[in-house]
Design an enzyme around this catalytic site. Structure first.
Site, PDB file in Angstrom:
ATOM      1  N   SER A   1       5.453  -8.462  -6.858  1.00 47.46           N
ATOM      2  CA  SER A   1       6.065  -6.896  -6.690  1.00 47.46           C
ATOM      3  C   SER A   1       7.077  -7.205  -5.420  1.00 47.46           C
ATOM      4  O   SER A   1       7.776  -6.262  -5.364  1.00 47.46           O
ATOM      5  CB  SER A   1       4.797  -5.991  -6.321  1.00 47.46           C
ATOM      6  OG  SER A   1       4.056  -6.632  -5.295  1.00 47.46           O
TER       7      SER A   1
ATOM      8  N   LYS B   1      -3.027  -4.361   1.485  1.00 46.02           N
ATOM      9  CA  LYS B   1      -4.163  -3.535   1.077  1.00 46.02           C
ATOM     10  C   LYS B   1      -5.206  -3.427   2.440  1.00 46.02           C
ATOM     11  O   LYS B   1      -5.881  -2.755   2.441  1.00 46.02           O
ATOM     12  CB  LYS B   1      -4.623  -3.831  -0.228  1.00 46.02           C
ATOM     13  CG  LYS B   1      -3.792  -3.854  -1.370  1.00 46.02           C
ATOM     14  CD  LYS B   1      -3.685  -2.143  -1.694  1.00 46.02           C
ATOM     15  CE  LYS B   1      -2.880  -1.898  -2.875  1.00 46.02           C
ATOM     16  NZ  LYS B   1      -2.773  -0.378  -3.362  1.00 46.02           N
TER      17      LYS B   1
HETATM   18  C1  LIG Z   1       0.968  -6.749  -4.955  1.00 43.42           C
HETATM   19  C2  LIG Z   1       1.184  -5.627  -5.133  1.00 43.42           C
HETATM   20  N1  LIG Z   1       2.200  -4.564  -4.775  1.00 43.42           N
HETATM   21  C3  LIG Z   1       2.363  -3.558  -4.716  1.00 43.42           C
HETATM   22  C4  LIG Z   1       1.436  -2.583  -5.113  1.00 43.42           C
HETATM   23  C5  LIG Z   1       1.493  -1.151  -4.899  1.00 43.42           C
HETATM   24  O1  LIG Z   1       1.056  -0.626  -3.795  1.00 43.42           O
HETATM   25  P1  LIG Z   1       0.828   0.860  -3.674  1.00 43.42           P
HETATM   26  O2  LIG Z   1      -0.670   0.982  -4.295  1.00 43.42           O
HETATM   27  O3  LIG Z   1       0.706   1.344  -2.421  1.00 43.42           O
HETATM   28  O4  LIG Z   1       1.508   1.760  -4.465  1.00 43.42           O
HETATM   29  C6  LIG Z   1       0.117  -2.991  -5.108  1.00 43.42           C
HETATM   30  C7  LIG Z   1      -1.014  -2.156  -5.171  1.00 43.42           C
HETATM   31  O5  LIG Z   1      -1.276  -1.475  -6.226  1.00 43.42           O
HETATM   32  C8  LIG Z   1      -0.088  -4.523  -5.120  1.00 43.42           C
HETATM   33  O6  LIG Z   1      -1.334  -4.909  -5.378  1.00 43.42           O
END
Ligand SMILES: Cc1ncc(COP(=O)(O)O)c(C=O)c1O
Length: 324
Positions: free
Chosen positions: A284, A47
């Site tokens: 994730s 992010k």
């Molecule tokens: C740990 C994590 N993985 C994946 C995502 C997904 O990323 P994106 O918001 O670019 O879809 C996020 C954010 O929402 C996240 O904080």
């Protein structure tokens, strides 16, 4: 001029993360899987890229001013942390609205970077939810709060990560970094929160390979509205607080398949990435690699799949159900 051998600020650490080939966890496929270690960004997640892009773009569009504007956002973790870091570094006040129950570390990291953190009580969330058109979605009350604050408080700016085009634009560069590292890529997987990672990277990779296969991972561990939910609704509704980048993903037909990945699968894979690959990544990331392995099995021998490791395992250490 000779090349500079030092960084002018820690912000220059954002991006250009390493792409690492998996050695062990994908050994049951004939494909090659590469992971982009986004948890190595300075505030610990992918992010940072979007925080920097969104702030610099809003600045150049004259929407915010250093020393004057308070940037507000609703976040359950990484975006709040990234905005706290980048925003404060660039001379902005930052205020993050978080739901009750977010881990203590998340809140404290934001505060340590210099942000004001406002915890929304269950009662407040409920009353905002009741006014929302899609009340089931966990981030909606926070977004409604930001909208309200932006309207009523002078010099506040809601950065709107879920719908801000600068989010996916930041990831078009992430895609370029991947292309610079590998000359051919057959598949890409990413989990969806805002959808910015998936949209931005896919846009770039598809330019070099129109038949690139893209699988979206929906880890049950995230509490954010997901693609299949929007698809089920049958139509895309864009409002000030919902729709956003997810709608772009549906309209641009970016995704070949949505894989539902449960917490256990994601947590176990994250645990294996730590132990077997030395990659200290979060849940994730586990889901993303799990999805990459599914795709690898379909694409078969010699194919190359890329995914991202969005954040670090240390974000989850106090939440035992997220660690093995
Ligand atoms: C740990 C994590 N993985 C994946 C995502 C997904 O990323 P994106 O918001 O670019 O879809 C996020 C954010 O929402 C996240 O904080």
């Amino acid at each position: 001029m000779p090349a500079r051998k030092f960084l002018a600020s820690s912000l220059e650490l954002i991006g250009n993360t390493p792409l690492i080939k998996l050695r062990n966890v994908a050994s049951n496929t004939d494909a090659e899987i590469y992971v982009k270690a986004e948890y190595l960004n300075p505030s610990g997640s992918i992010k940072d890229r979007i925080a920097l892009q969104m702030i610099l773009d809003a600045e150049s569009q004259g929407k915010i001013k250093r020393g004057k504007t308070t940037i507000v956002e609703a976040s359950t973790g990484n975006t709040g942390i990234a905005l706290s870091y980048v925003g404060t570094m660039l001379g902005y006040k930052v205020r993050i609205y978080i739901p009750e129950g977010v881990s203590r570390e998340g809140k404290e990291i934001m505060e340590k970077y210099g942000a004001e953190v406002v915890i929304m009580t269950k009662q407040e969330e409920q009353s905002l939810k009741e006014r929302s058109i899609s009340g089931g979605l966990v981030e909606i009350p926070g977004r409604l709060k930001c909208l309200e604050v932006e309207k009523n408080e002078k010099d506040t700016f809601w950065i709107r990560q879920f719908s801000n085009p600068s989010n996916s634009i930041a990831h078009e560069k992430t895609g370029k970094e991947i292309l610079d590292a590998l000359d051919s890529i057959d598949g890409f997987t990413a989990s969806i929160g805002t959808g910015g990672t998936l949209l931005g990277i896919t846009r770039t990779l598809r330019k070099s390979n129109a038949s690139l296969k893209v699988y979206a991972a929906e880890p049950a561990a995230t509490k954010i509205p997901l693609l299949s939910q929007f698809k089920q609704q049958g139509k895309i509704i864009r409002t000030e607080v919902s729709g956003g980048i997810i709608s772009d993903i549906i309209e641009e037909e970016i995704v070949d398949k949505v894989l539902k990945i449960n917490d256990q699968e994601a947590v176990e894979m994250a645990g294996r990435l730590v132990k077997e690959e030395g990659l200290f990544c979060g849940i994730s990331s586990g889901a993303n690699v799990y999805a990459a392995i599914q795709l690898a099995k379909e694409l078969g021998k010699g194919s190359r799949i890329v995914t991202v490791l969005p954040d670090s395992m240390d974000r989850y250490l106090s939440e035992q159900h997220y660690t093995t």
